[in-house]
Design a protein around this motif. Structure first.
Motif, short mmCIF file in Angstrom:
data_model
loop_
_atom_site.label_atom_id
_atom_site.label_comp_id
_atom_site.label_asym_id
_atom_site.label_seq_id
_atom_site.Cartn_x
_atom_site.Cartn_y
_atom_site.Cartn_z
N LEU A 288 0.84 -1.20 0.00
CA LEU A 288 0.00 0.00 0.00
C LEU A 288 0.88 1.25 0.00
O LEU A 288 0.55 2.25 -0.65
CB LEU A 288 -0.91 0.01 1.22
CG LEU A 288 -1.87 -1.18 1.40
CD1 LEU A 288 -2.79 -0.93 2.59
CD2 LEU A 288 -2.67 -1.42 0.13
N ALA A 289 1.99 1.18 0.72
CA ALA A 289 2.93 2.29 0.75
C ALA A 289 3.46 2.57 -0.66
O ALA A 289 3.57 3.73 -1.08
CB ALA A 289 4.08 1.99 1.70
N GLU A 290 3.80 1.52 -1.39
CA GLU A 290 4.32 1.69 -2.75
C GLU A 290 3.28 2.25 -3.69
O GLU A 290 3.60 3.03 -4.60
CB GLU A 290 4.87 0.35 -3.23
CG GLU A 290 6.20 0.02 -2.56
CD GLU A 290 6.57 -1.45 -2.58
OE1 GLU A 290 7.72 -1.77 -2.23
OE2 GLU A 290 5.71 -2.29 -2.94
N MET A 291 2.01 1.91 -3.46
CA MET A 291 0.95 2.51 -4.28
C MET A 291 0.83 4.00 -3.99
O MET A 291 0.65 4.82 -4.91
CB MET A 291 -0.39 1.81 -4.02
CG MET A 291 -1.52 2.38 -4.85
SD MET A 291 -3.09 1.47 -4.66
CE MET A 291 -2.70 -0.02 -5.59
N TYR A 292 0.94 4.37 -2.71
CA TYR A 292 0.87 5.78 -2.33
C TYR A 292 2.06 6.54 -2.93
O TYR A 292 1.91 7.65 -3.45
CB TYR A 292 0.86 5.90 -0.81
CG TYR A 292 0.69 7.32 -0.31
CD1 TYR A 292 -0.56 7.90 -0.17
CD2 TYR A 292 1.81 8.08 0.05
CE1 TYR A 292 -0.72 9.19 0.29
CE2 TYR A 292 1.66 9.38 0.52
CZ TYR A 292 0.40 9.93 0.64
OH TYR A 292 0.25 11.22 1.10
N ILE A 293 3.24 5.94 -2.85
CA ILE A 293 4.43 6.55 -3.43
C ILE A 293 4.26 6.73 -4.93
O ILE A 293 4.61 7.78 -5.50
CB ILE A 293 5.69 5.70 -3.13
CG1 ILE A 293 5.98 5.70 -1.62
CG2 ILE A 293 6.90 6.22 -3.90
CD1 ILE A 293 7.06 4.73 -1.21
N ASN A 294 3.72 5.73 -5.57
CA ASN A 294 3.49 5.82 -7.02
C ASN A 294 2.56 6.98 -7.34
O ASN A 294 2.77 7.72 -8.30
CB ASN A 294 2.88 4.51 -7.54
CG ASN A 294 2.90 4.43 -9.05
OD1 ASN A 294 3.92 4.15 -9.67
ND2 ASN A 294 1.75 4.69 -9.67
N PHE A 295 1.52 7.15 -6.50
CA PHE A 295 0.57 8.24 -6.71
C PHE A 295 1.28 9.59 -6.61
O PHE A 295 1.02 10.50 -7.42
CB PHE A 295 -0.54 8.14 -5.66
CG PHE A 295 -1.67 9.10 -5.87
CD1 PHE A 295 -2.52 8.98 -6.97
CD2 PHE A 295 -1.92 10.12 -4.96
CE1 PHE A 295 -3.58 9.85 -7.16
CE2 PHE A 295 -2.97 10.99 -5.15
CZ PHE A 295 -3.80 10.86 -6.25
N LEU A 296 2.19 9.74 -5.65
CA LEU A 296 2.93 10.99 -5.51
C LEU A 296 3.83 11.25 -6.71
O LEU A 296 4.19 12.40 -6.99
CB LEU A 296 3.79 10.96 -4.23
CG LEU A 296 3.04 10.92 -2.90
CD1 LEU A 296 4.04 10.94 -1.74
CD2 LEU A 296 2.06 12.07 -2.77
N CYS A 297 4.21 10.18 -7.43
CA CYS A 297 5.07 10.32 -8.60
C CYS A 297 4.30 10.59 -9.88
O CYS A 297 4.91 10.87 -10.93
CB CYS A 297 5.92 9.06 -8.80
SG CYS A 297 7.17 8.80 -7.52
N GLU A 298 2.97 10.52 -9.83
CA GLU A 298 2.17 10.85 -11.02
C GLU A 298 2.36 12.34 -11.32
O GLU A 298 2.32 13.17 -10.41
CB GLU A 298 0.68 10.56 -10.76
CG GLU A 298 0.34 9.10 -10.49
CD GLU A 298 0.27 8.27 -11.76
OE1 GLU A 298 0.61 8.79 -12.85
OE2 GLU A 298 -0.13 7.09 -11.67
N PRO A 299 2.60 12.71 -12.58
CA PRO A 299 2.89 14.11 -12.91
C PRO A 299 1.87 15.12 -12.39
O PRO A 299 2.25 16.17 -11.85
CB PRO A 299 2.92 14.10 -14.45
CG PRO A 299 3.36 12.71 -14.78
CD PRO A 299 2.71 11.83 -13.76
N GLN A 300 0.56 14.81 -12.51
CA GLN A 300 -0.46 15.75 -12.06
C GLN A 300 -0.40 15.97 -10.56
O GLN A 300 -0.61 17.09 -10.07
CB GLN A 300 -1.87 15.24 -12.44
CG GLN A 300 -2.05 14.96 -13.92
CD GLN A 300 -1.75 13.52 -14.27
OE1 GLN A 300 -0.86 12.88 -13.69
NE2 GLN A 300 -2.49 12.98 -15.24
N ILE A 301 -0.10 14.90 -9.82
CA ILE A 301 -0.04 15.00 -8.36
C ILE A 301 1.24 15.69 -7.93
O ILE A 301 1.23 16.55 -7.03
CB ILE A 301 -0.13 13.59 -7.73
CG1 ILE A 301 -1.41 12.89 -8.20
CG2 ILE A 301 -0.07 13.68 -6.22
CD1 ILE A 301 -2.69 13.66 -7.95
N ALA A 302 2.35 15.34 -8.56
CA ALA A 302 3.63 15.99 -8.24
C ALA A 302 3.54 17.49 -8.51
O ALA A 302 4.06 18.31 -7.74
CB ALA A 302 4.75 15.37 -9.07
N LEU A 303 2.87 17.87 -9.59
CA LEU A 303 2.73 19.29 -9.92
C LEU A 303 1.88 20.00 -8.87
O LEU A 303 2.23 21.11 -8.44
CB LEU A 303 2.09 19.45 -11.30
CG LEU A 303 1.86 20.90 -11.75
CD1 LEU A 303 3.18 21.66 -11.84
CD2 LEU A 303 1.14 20.93 -13.10
#
Length: 400
Positions: A288-303
């Protein structure tokens, strides 16, 4: 890094509705795999270090919950050291943490964080190669860059007469600005200023060099108005000081509040810091942590996060869709020549940390501090002596 309270570069009216993102742009096969299972992920981050829906921003955690069905239990810390103690002592189990460079190396050495499974983080490819395999995590197995930035000098153009091109660390030791200088209230950053000024590495372990830095900081002390961290916002914005030292991203909010302020990265070098995402070794839900990390790496979310906290993004996908104004801001994104002159902190040996802490305490201690306790102690001694004399006299009278 450092840690601190971050401000928004562009304030949006409080009455404005929060931003939203089209959830259909995300891979539902990936993000829906745990939906409906009543799961949660525990995230531990710096205060004000994620877009949270305030001031019209995107609520990143709420969006993640809507997309995945996974509840985010979110809590914050104020310093790397506070976070470290919580991890070391245990008792509270976190799944995601976002420490700074030098602390990550310490966590690796003490086996307090675990290796990332990049097969579960496909969006990690958005992170630029130059922010991978950094000195604090040379194999890149334990951390993924979240934000980065540099340190420098915030100054008031109405109070500082030098041209920006001439401003360097030496201005902080200029008697002309006595009582108008704000310094870091933490040893690592304060010593780094002295190290850069003297031409030493920001990661020096040489005792002679550290003592020379301490001598310089002691000589500077009479010139310092105050040692601060987040207090710098109010002081610089109100024009109460001419100079202060802080982090590039935070300087932008000060400049937005006071147009007389500017920021410069000293030519003698500065700290380039990187805050990265990690998973503690005792995480109960690494997937679940890795899914959350992946979400933070999505361009729209990082922006969305970068627009909220004003720090530089290591995410190429986010940079590709950000505004030209932000992308070309030399405070947030300095040129390569400037970055080449900056240094990333690494974890120092325990004996070096102890020495630096001892020297720092000496610097902050008041040379006349003894005057504050000599008188009360002397009075106490006198009172005790008087009481003893009175008791002895009474005993003598009884004997008689």
């Amino acid at each position: 890094m450092k840690k601190k309270v971050f401000a928004v570069l562009m304030l949006i009216a409080l009455s404005a509705s929060a931003q939203t993102v089209d959830l259909s742009v995300f891979d539902t096969n990936y993000y829906h795999k745990y939906k409906g299972q009543n799961l949660s992920v525990n995230v531990y981050n710096w205060g004000e270090y994620i877009s949270d829906g305030s001031d019209g921003s995107l609520d990143v955690n709420k969006t993640f919950e809507e997309l995945t069905g996974i509840k985010v239990n979110y809590s914050t810390f104020a310093s790397n050291e506070e976070m470290y103690v919580k991890l070391k002592v245990g008792g509270i189990q976190y799944d995601v943490i976002i420490p700074s460079d030098y602390m990550i190396e310490r966590l690796i050495n003490e086996k307090l964080i675990q290796k990332l499974n990049y097969n579960n983080i496909p969006a990690h490819t958005n992170i630029a190669n130059r922010f991978k395999n950094l000195p604090f995590d040379p194999t890149g197995e334990y951390s993924l860059a979240y934000t980065w930035g540099v340190t420098g000098i915030v100054y008031n153009r109405q109070m500082v007469t030098e041209n920006e091109a001439d401003i360097d660390w030496d201005i902080l030791f200029d008697k002309k600005y006595k009582g108008q200088i704000l310094m870091y209230y933490n040893p690592r950053d304060a010593f780094a200023i002295a190290q850069a000024y003297l031409g030493y590495s920001l990661n020096t372990t040489n005792e002679t060099e550290l003592r020379e830095c301490a001598r310089l900081l002691k000589e500077q002390k009479p010139l310092v108005q105050s040692y601060v961290m987040d207090e710098i916002y109010d002081k610089m914005e109100a024009g109460e000081a001419a100079l202060g030292v802080y982090y590039a991203g935070d300087s932008l909010s000060m400049m937005a509040s006071n147009h007389d302020l500017n920021f410069v990265i000293p030519k003698k070098g500065a700290n380039l810091f990187v805050d990265s995402i990690c998973i503690p070794s005792n995480s109960g839900s690494p997937e679940l942590a890795e899914m959350y990390i992946n979400f933070l790496c999505e361009p729209q979310i990082a922006l969305a996060n970068i627009e909220y906290i004003n720090y530089a993004s290591p995410n190429d996908g986010a940079i590709a869709i950000m505004s030209s104004e932000t992308k070309n801001n030399k405070i947030i994104y300095p040129n390569q020549e400037t970055l080449d002159n900056c240094e990333v902190y690494i974890t120092l040996p325990d004996d070096t940390n102890i020495l630096m802490e001892d020297l720092w305490n000496e610097i902050l201690s008041n040379d006349n501090a003894y005057k504050g306790w000599v008188i009360p102690v002397a009075l106490g001694v006198i009172v005790v002596l008087c009481a003893v004399i009175i008791i002895l006299r009474k005993m003598k009278k009884r004997e008689n």
